[in-house]
Design a protein around this motif. Structure first.
Motif, PDB file in Angstrom:
ATOM      1  N   ARG A 227      33.160-119.440 -31.788  1.00 48.38           N
ATOM      2  CA  ARG A 227      34.320-118.739 -32.344  1.00 48.38           C
ATOM      3  C   ARG A 227      34.345-118.972 -33.848  1.00 48.38           C
ATOM      4  O   ARG A 227      34.249-120.116 -34.324  1.00 48.38           O
ATOM      5  N   CYS A 228      34.451-117.894 -34.601  1.00 48.75           N
ATOM      6  CA  CYS A 228      34.462-117.976 -36.054  1.00 48.75           C
ATOM      7  C   CYS A 228      35.742-118.665 -36.518  1.00 48.75           C
ATOM      8  O   CYS A 228      36.846-118.345 -36.050  1.00 48.75           O
ATOM      9  N   LEU A 229      35.616-119.601 -37.452  1.00 46.62           N
ATOM     10  CA  LEU A 229      36.784-120.313 -37.964  1.00 46.62           C
ATOM     11  C   LEU A 229      37.528-119.525 -39.039  1.00 46.62           C
ATOM     12  O   LEU A 229      38.613-119.928 -39.458  1.00 46.62           O
ATOM     13  N   ASP A 230      36.962-118.403 -39.489  1.00 46.75           N
ATOM     14  CA  ASP A 230      37.641-117.600 -40.503  1.00 46.75           C
ATOM     15  C   ASP A 230      38.324-116.368 -39.931  1.00 46.75           C
ATOM     16  O   ASP A 230      39.461-116.074 -40.281  1.00 46.75           O
ATOM     17  N   CYS A 231      37.644-115.655 -39.025  1.00 44.56           N
ATOM     18  CA  CYS A 231      38.279-114.445 -38.461  1.00 44.56           C
ATOM     19  C   CYS A 231      38.572-114.577 -36.975  1.00 44.56           C
ATOM     20  O   CYS A 231      39.125-113.659 -36.371  1.00 44.56           O
ATOM     21  N   ALA A 232      38.176-115.683 -36.355  1.00 47.23           N
ATOM     22  CA  ALA A 232      38.446-115.995 -34.942  1.00 47.23           C
ATOM     23  C   ALA A 232      37.672-115.109 -33.968  1.00 47.23           C
ATOM     24  O   ALA A 232      37.950-115.125 -32.771  1.00 47.23           O
ATOM     25  N   CYS A 242      28.716-115.256 -38.512  1.00 54.24           N
ATOM     26  CA  CYS A 242      29.602-114.340 -37.804  1.00 54.24           C
ATOM     27  C   CYS A 242      29.191-112.899 -38.096  1.00 54.24           C
ATOM     28  O   CYS A 242      29.051-112.501 -39.264  1.00 54.24           O
ATOM     29  N   TRP A 250      32.092-122.115 -37.844  1.00 52.66           N
ATOM     30  CA  TRP A 250      32.388-121.786 -36.458  1.00 52.66           C
ATOM     31  C   TRP A 250      32.654-123.060 -35.666  1.00 52.66           C
ATOM     32  O   TRP A 250      32.384-124.161 -36.118  1.00 52.66           O
ATOM     33  N   GLU A 288      36.606-113.874 -22.298  1.00 53.24           N
ATOM     34  CA  GLU A 288      36.799-114.110 -23.730  1.00 53.24           C
ATOM     35  C   GLU A 288      36.339-112.930 -24.584  1.00 53.24           C
ATOM     36  O   GLU A 288      36.527-112.925 -25.806  1.00 53.24           O
TER      37      GLU A 288
END
Length: 331
Positions: A227-232, A242, A250, A288
């Protein structure tokens, strides 16, 4: 002519009567009056380029040359009236069927490009039976390669490219032992569990620094996605960046294991030594939102359906390898 008679034919040296009859069709029309269902258009070009990852700035002002065949395809509805496969081509295929060559597999194609197609061009095409090979024996069986050549033109008759398409019409090689019908329908993992120790091992996964975390999770019976930590945005398979925003930050997230069959294929041929066909391979859409390719367990291969709910389980393949698979349930 039976399959045994076909097998006993001499190699083409004037004695293969069937081969002589087949080559008489060389040069005859295979299809005529063909017309593309749609003019060359920008939406199809964009979709093609997105699917292929082609960012050439020349598109969509012109069509990628490799789209040549796409403009000739009739889709599920088929080609409009007036375009048809020729009687000569049907006769050729029927002659091969009567000789026992009832199976067919596409082997390869060759394309030549004369000029670029542009949005608005209306494509027409015809095809000729270019060649029939001498009798060949392959692992699939014994038969003949048939090559057709399609000439693709614009509405004013200008040649824009050619497409050679080759198939093998063959008599299937006899299996060493015919499996019982009901055993064929058993889920692949059940049959896999019954294999002897002398059976070949399944291919090993390629583990590198980008996906090592995924396989560490499998060893703990966890299905990990990113899961990307900037855009989720979630993603799978594992990648260093991403695809949505380009971020390289991530985290790993454990998937619930719930999903549905988004698409699937049933593998019959070619056989792989470590697998027991037929078996189903699915494209599973996880809860997911990501998709992964996996084996489907718990149901016979011919009961798998698109939309079928599945749940994650881990399949012990051998003493070294365990894989995530998905168990379905018959309705």
């Amino acid at each position: 002519m039976t399959r045994d008679e076909l097998h006993d034919l001499d190699e083409p040296n004037g004695l293969d009567e069937l081969y002589g009859r087949l080559t008489a069709y060389e040069g005859r029309t295979a299809a005529s009056g063909g017309a593309g269902r749609d003019p060359v258009n920008e939406p199809m070009i964009r979709h093609w380029c997105e699917a292929m990852g082609d960012t050439n700035p020349a598109y969509p002002d012109i069509a990628p040359p490799t789209m040549l065949q796409a403009w000739t395809m009739g889709g599920l509805a088929g080609h409009p009236g007036g375009s048809a496969r020729s009687e000569a081509y049907d006769e050729l295929l029927a002659l091969l069927d009567d000789a026992g060559c009832t199976s067919v597999v596409a082997t390869d194609c060759e394309q030549e490009y004369v000029r670029s197609l542009r949005p608005g061009d209306q494509v027409t095409f015809d095809a000729v039976i270019e060649s029939v090979s001498p009798r060949k024996t392959t692992k699939l069986g014994t038969g003949y390669f048939v090559t057709t050549r399609m000439n693709v033109r614009t509405g004013d008759g200008e040649l824009v490219g050619t497409h050679r398409f080759r198939i093998l019409k063959y008599a299937p090689a006899r299996p060493k032992a015919e499996p019982e019908r009901e055993r064929e329908r058993e889920p692949e993992p059940r049959r896999a569990a019954e294999r002897g120790a002398d059976r070949p091992r399944r291919p090993r996964p390629v583990i590198n620094r980008d996906n090592a975390g995924f396989w560490q999770g499998v060893a703990r019976h966890q299905l990990l996605i990113q899961r990307c930590l900037d855009c989720a945005a979630p993603r799978f398979p594992w990648l260093p960046g991403c695809g949505a925003c380009g971020s390289q930050r991530w985290e790993a997230v454990e998937a619930s294991g719930a999903g549905t069959v988004f698409s699937y294929v049933v593998m019959h041929h070619p056989p792989f030594p470590a697998f027991d066909p037929p078996y189903a391979v699915g494209l599973i859409e996880l809860a997911e939102g990501v998709r992964m390719v996996s084996g489907i367990t718990g149901v016979p291969y011919d009961k798998v359906r698109i939309g079928m709910p599945v749940e994650l389980e881990f399949l012990r393949v051998d003493e070294e390898l365990e894989l995530p698979v998905f168990r379905g349930a018959e309705a």
